[in-house]
Scaffold this motif. Structure first.
Motif, PDB file in Angstrom:
ATOM      1  N   VAL A 280       0.820  -1.211   0.000  1.00 23.73           N
ATOM      2  CA  VAL A 280       0.000   0.000   0.000  1.00 23.73           C
ATOM      3  C   VAL A 280       0.858   1.267   0.000  1.00 23.73           C
ATOM      4  N   GLY A 281       2.147   1.098  -0.284  1.00 24.84           N
ATOM      5  CA  GLY A 281       3.009   2.262  -0.484  1.00 24.84           C
ATOM      6  C   GLY A 281       3.573   2.868   0.786  1.00 24.84           C
ATOM      7  N   LEU A 282       3.480   2.151   1.900  1.00 22.90           N
ATOM      8  CA  LEU A 282       3.981   2.713   3.158  1.00 22.90           C
ATOM      9  C   LEU A 282       5.495   2.541   3.269  1.00 22.90           C
ATOM     10  N   PHE A 283       6.240   3.411   2.596  1.00 23.51           N
ATOM     11  CA  PHE A 283       7.694   3.452   2.750  1.00 23.51           C
ATOM     12  C   PHE A 283       8.033   4.607   3.688  1.00 23.51           C
ATOM     13  N   GLY A 284       8.788   4.313   4.709  1.00 21.12           N
ATOM     14  CA  GLY A 284       9.100   5.343   5.708  1.00 21.12           C
ATOM     15  C   GLY A 284       8.309   5.136   6.986  1.00 21.12           C
ATOM     16  N   TYR A 285       7.405   4.157   6.977  1.00 24.56           N
ATOM     17  CA  TYR A 285       6.547   3.910   8.138  1.00 24.56           C
ATOM     18  C   TYR A 285       7.210   2.941   9.109  1.00 24.56           C
ATOM     19  N   PHE A 286       7.805   1.850   8.556  1.00 30.41           N
ATOM     20  CA  PHE A 286       8.391   0.813   9.425  1.00 30.41           C
ATOM     21  C   PHE A 286       9.313   1.373  10.515  1.00 30.41           C
ATOM     22  N   PRO A 287      10.232   2.294  10.180  1.00 27.76           N
ATOM     23  CA  PRO A 287      11.184   2.685  11.226  1.00 27.76           C
ATOM     24  C   PRO A 287      10.516   3.314  12.446  1.00 27.76           C
ATOM     25  N   THR A 288       9.284   3.844  12.262  1.00 32.76           N
ATOM     26  CA  THR A 288       8.656   4.496  13.427  1.00 32.76           C
ATOM     27  C   THR A 288       8.346   3.491  14.531  1.00 32.76           C
ATOM     28  N   TYR A 289       8.170   2.198  14.168  1.00 28.03           N
ATOM     29  CA  TYR A 289       7.957   1.199  15.221  1.00 28.03           C
ATOM     30  C   TYR A 289       9.177   1.113  16.151  1.00 28.03           C
ATOM     31  N   ALA A 290      10.353   1.048  15.535  1.00 28.80           N
ATOM     32  CA  ALA A 290      11.559   0.920  16.358  1.00 28.80           C
ATOM     33  C   ALA A 290      11.927   2.253  17.011  1.00 28.80           C
ATOM     34  N   LEU A 291      11.668   3.358  16.303  1.00 25.57           N
ATOM     35  CA  LEU A 291      11.880   4.667  16.942  1.00 25.57           C
ATOM     36  C   LEU A 291      11.028   4.758  18.199  1.00 25.57           C
ATOM     37  N   GLY A 292       9.810   4.242  18.130  1.00 22.80           N
ATOM     38  CA  GLY A 292       8.939   4.246  19.313  1.00 22.80           C
ATOM     39  C   GLY A 292       9.589   3.510  20.466  1.00 22.80           C
ATOM     40  N   ASN A 293      10.229   2.387  20.164  1.00 18.79           N
ATOM     41  CA  ASN A 293      10.918   1.645  21.228  1.00 18.79           C
ATOM     42  C   ASN A 293      12.099   2.436  21.778  1.00 18.79           C
ATOM     43  N   VAL A 294      12.825   3.097  20.868  1.00 20.17           N
ATOM     44  CA  VAL A 294      13.958   3.920  21.306  1.00 20.17           C
ATOM     45  C   VAL A 294      13.460   5.061  22.208  1.00 20.17           C
ATOM     46  N   TYR A 295      12.401   5.743  21.766  1.00 21.58           N
ATOM     47  CA  TYR A 295      11.835   6.821  22.586  1.00 21.58           C
ATOM     48  C   TYR A 295      11.361   6.260  23.932  1.00 21.58           C
ATOM     49  N   ALA A 296      10.707   5.101  23.890  1.00 23.76           N
ATOM     50  CA  ALA A 296      10.210   4.508  25.141  1.00 23.76           C
ATOM     51  C   ALA A 296      11.372   4.247  26.100  1.00 23.76           C
ATOM     52  N   GLY A 297      12.508   3.805  25.538  1.00 23.09           N
ATOM     53  CA  GLY A 297      13.685   3.590  26.378  1.00 23.09           C
ATOM     54  C   GLY A 297      14.127   4.876  27.051  1.00 23.09           C
ATOM     55  N   CYS A 298      14.174   5.974  26.299  1.00 24.08           N
ATOM     56  CA  CYS A 298      14.568   7.273  26.857  1.00 24.08           C
ATOM     57  C   CYS A 298      13.594   7.707  27.952  1.00 24.08           C
ATOM     58  N   LEU A 299      12.301   7.582  27.659  1.00 28.33           N
ATOM     59  CA  LEU A 299      11.287   8.019  28.612  1.00 28.33           C
ATOM     60  C   LEU A 299      11.331   7.155  29.878  1.00 28.33           C
ATOM     61  N   HIS A 300      11.543   5.878  29.690  1.00 31.22           N
ATOM     62  CA  HIS A 300      11.559   4.966  30.833  1.00 31.22           C
ATOM     63  C   HIS A 300      12.711   5.301  31.776  1.00 31.22           C
ATOM     64  N   GLU A 301      13.873   5.611  31.212  1.00 33.68           N
ATOM     65  CA  GLU A 301      15.018   5.970  32.049  1.00 33.68           C
ATOM     66  C   GLU A 301      14.705   7.222  32.890  1.00 33.68           C
ATOM     67  N   ALA A 302      14.108   8.227  32.222  1.00 29.08           N
ATOM     68  CA  ALA A 302      13.766   9.466  32.938  1.00 29.08           C
ATOM     69  C   ALA A 302      12.662   9.213  33.965  1.00 29.08           C
ATOM     70  N   LEU A 303      11.714   8.380  33.608  1.00 33.35           N
ATOM     71  CA  LEU A 303      10.610   8.065  34.528  1.00 33.35           C
ATOM     72  C   LEU A 303      11.119   7.381  35.791  1.00 33.35           C
ATOM     73  N   ARG A 304      12.039   6.445  35.632  1.00 35.25           N
ATOM     74  CA  ARG A 304      12.607   5.746  36.794  1.00 35.25           C
ATOM     75  C   ARG A 304      13.283   6.735  37.744  1.00 35.25           C
TER      76      ARG A 304
END
Lengths: 489, 489
Positions: A399-423
């Motif tokens: 369906v032409g979604l090029f550029g979408y996949f990396p946002t899944y892993a970026l989300g995990n990277v962001y979650a890692g950053c947020l989790h460290e600050a949250l702790r």
């Protein structure tokens, strides 16, 4: 009325229509009688045609030229409106139509090719999709990098190079961690069958534990769980499989993460361009931190173990530690959507590198299957057995979604950053989670990130909340520490 | 493209948007989280504003002027489009806005007045509603009768005089029939409590027995049952009250009548102006013939008695005759929506005469309460005890619905005509109904009426199906015969 006020009145109406279109999408996946599909297609086309005309309405260009907002909120509204307007007006109408026509056909061709394990039947279509998306990227970027132009639809402000820098740093540590874990025995999982109605009751309790507001939302079942809507009407879906209650529970917590983000946005932004989550990556950071860093923590699974046992009786597991291990099993597998916390990002990085090479032209579509299979063997250590477990597994490219996949892993990277600050901000977080109390965590996320909606750019909102620019370090440290302890590495 | 084709393409898109608006209305009454009401209001306003602009779009006027359809279907499409366009363009925009604003406020004022039994608090608002609707009628009728102009919104082609001729002929016979029945003892009703989930299971079986197509529809619960949508997506609602299962069962059959009409319309008319039931009265004729002439017949209630007994066990009634009598009880009561088949039309005729007099100016709004109470005492033989049982009981007038009430009784009159013709066409109808088989009846209705959608005018479609112009005779004969036998008159 000032130009800004006129523009915002127009934008509010557009946002309301978008919300309606989303509501129809929800209805289609949850409530619509199956015989209504064709008629619904025509209804969706009607509202999309209205929305399309509004996106490129020349009045928007005039208003944008003379609007002079007085504050940062107004400037952020303009930033969002301008991006949509530029996108809608830069792409020639003929190209937009050709892409819409092709991708609506391509999904069916892909589905059939996958069912028949027939890569050759899909390649000509995929080639055409890549060709048109590259043409679109050229119109959008005016000479700049094609992949960067496409990424803007999903993660504005990001670029292929920036993502590659993060992913390239992650890959070796993840490959090593994965290999070390898979040298160890796989922990026991849940066995037996689990009544779907009881799964939904536990799912409701989990949603409540994570602060999902049922007065402004609801939970239904759908084949593929999703979250839909913003502000005062944010609906989520989950699914049940009698053999796999974890799928239900963690689908629910994941979607509660998405839904809570939308529910927490400043009500002043409701039905405006700032009234939604700011990007796919930031959205995924919320669903993933709810699901993984919080929902799959030893502390929270301890509380959850009691809930699940009171619903289903004895689970045949040796206490809460075994339940925690069962909720965090790492196993071999070909399929991205079934992957665990450790291996998921490897699936994404594979797709990112391949799609970026296809868009740049470095990887001809005809060579995709070989490239996929080589990369999979290199990172996972075994060979792809059939195309439906390889390059035909995901719908996205058809369906032409090029550029979408990396946002899944970026989300995990962001979650890692947020989790460290949250702790750091909530020192007794584990004690709270062990009591089924997520309010310390979710309150911190609401206050520091969720309420801002689209006010700050993705990079900015993560940096503001976590105190540093996004980077892969915190996620990798968290994974190595959690799974190191769990698997005795 | 010809002017006609361009007009029809535009009209299809408009119909699709109307369908979306209806789907939102359904969602609001069945699925929407309660905290979403305000946001939904803004979403509805956005789509209504799109629809309003399309209704009076000047291109429609141009297309109408030059469109030359080749067949009767095309001419009927133009007839429907022209009526909408004329209505939208004849009423000055300021007046339309003033009416919209007033009636949205007036409903709240009416609800409060009803709760407080305070007629005086409602009168100034009602006066203003009447004044603006008269002004609107003047704009629409260009010197013609004001009430006739308003009736066109609900029963196109009908007139106050034509309706009055039918109603005036009905009234004395209904008053006599009512009085004779109420001289007799009231039959026993159902006692005890009835599990709502089991009521819904019976309700589903009844819907299936009446041929409701669940692949193109669904049943949910709502406070006020309704049917919504056309063609391939027609949803109905019902309600449950543990003390009154008949309310659930007959609400379902009533809404199945509405829904089946919409489901049966020729698919060639889908998403066109002909793709819906042609008028409120014809619609009501379908819901009423399903509910009453079929669903409350001795034959069908015999089958239904077995269904209800297998769901709930012994009903404490003395066999199927007693069940039939319980489903057809005639009792004193003030409230229209709770009225039985015999008295219902008296409630309507009262409202029709009073609203027609208000619109003509013969009845000042300040005199409405006295006029209502006098008429009620004359027809029902006892006095109204409080305004919520009298002139404050219905929402209709507060929201400006003048000309709508008579369509309920017209529906009964049409149902009487259709029922007489149906009995002649299907001689063994009772044997079929006694076996729970409605296909002879519903097949005849689909073939002779429902499939035509908006192709013929209301009067024509009834005359074509029943073989004669609509008249009150068949309904009165049916009621006198049925209730004469049941009550031993």
């Amino acid at each position: 009325m000032s130009a800004y006020d006129e523009l915002m009145a127009f934008a509010r109406e557009t946002e309301a229509l978008k919300m309606i279109s989303m509501r129809l999408g929800w209805d289609q996946e949850t409530m619509m009688p199956r015989g209504a599909a064709e008629q619904r297609g025509e209804e969706m086309a009607a509202i999309e045609s209205i929305l399309h005309a509004r996106r490129s309405d020349p009045r928007v260009g005039d208003w944008l030229a003379s609007a002079a907002p007085e504050d940062a909120v107004g400037q952020a509204q303009l930033r969002e409106i301008r991006r949509d307007y530029d996108r809608a007006t830069k792409v020639p109408a003929d190209l937009a139509k050709a892409l819409a026509r092709l991708t609506s056909l391509a999904q069916g061709i892909w589905a059939e090719a996958r069912a028949n394990e027939d890569v050759a039947a899909f390649l000509p279509t995929l080639e055409e999709v890549v060709r048109l998306r590259r043409e679109e990227a050229a119109a959008l970027s005016a000479g700049g990098d094609a992949y960067d132009a496409l990424v803007q639809d999903y993660e504005p402000g990001s670029s292929g190079g920036e993502i590659a820098a993060i992913f390239d740093a992650m890959r070796p540590r993840l490959v090593d961690l994965r290999a070390a874990i898979l040298d160890k025995p796989v922990p026991a999982g849940l066995t037996g069958t689990f009544d779907p109605a009881l799964q939904m009751a536990v799912s409701d309790a989990l949603a409540r534990a994570f602060g999902y507001d049922f007065t402004r939302g609801r939970i239904d079942t759908a084949v593929h769980p999703f979250s839909s809507g913003s502000g005062a009407d944010v609906r989520i879906t989950t699914r049940t499989n009698p053999l796999d209650p974890f799928n239900c529970f963690y689908s629910t917590i994941h979607e509660v993460g998405h839904g809570s983000y939308e529910q927490a946005i400043d009500p002043a932004f409701a039905l405006t361009p700032l009234g939604q989550g700011v990007s796919m990556g930031v959205h995924e950071s919320q669903s993933r931190i709810y699901e993984n860093q919080l929902g799959r923590s030893r502390a929270f699974t301890g509380w959850m173990y009691d809930q699940v046992q009171s619903a289903f009786g004895d689970l045949g597991l040796d206490g809460p530690d075994a339940f925690y291990a069962a909720a965090n099993r790492v196993q071999n597998g070909y399929i991205r959507t079934e992957a665990d916390e450790v291996q998921y990002n490897l699936h994404i990085m594979l797709r990112f590198d391949l799609e970026r090479a296809m868009v740049s032209g470095d990887l001809p579509v005809k060579d995709l299957e070989a490239a996929w299979n080589d990369r999979f063997a290199a990172d996972f250590g075994y060979a792809v057995d059939k195309p439906s477990n390889g390059m035909l597994q995901d719908v996205h490219w058809s369906v032409g979604l090029f550029g979408y996949f990396p946002t899944y892993a970026l989300g995990n990277v962001y979650a890692g950053c947020l989790h460290e600050a949250l702790r750091a901000a909530v020192p007794d977080l584990d004690a709270q989670l062990a009591a089924g109390d997520t309010s310390g965590a979710t309150g911190w996320l609401k206050e520091n990130l969720q309420r801002h909606g689209g006010l700050y750019t993705p990079r900015d909102v993560i940096a503001r909340a976590s105190g540093a620019a996004p980077s892969e370090g915190p996620l990798l440290n968290y994974l190595e520490s959690k799974f190191g302890a769990l698997y005795g590495l």
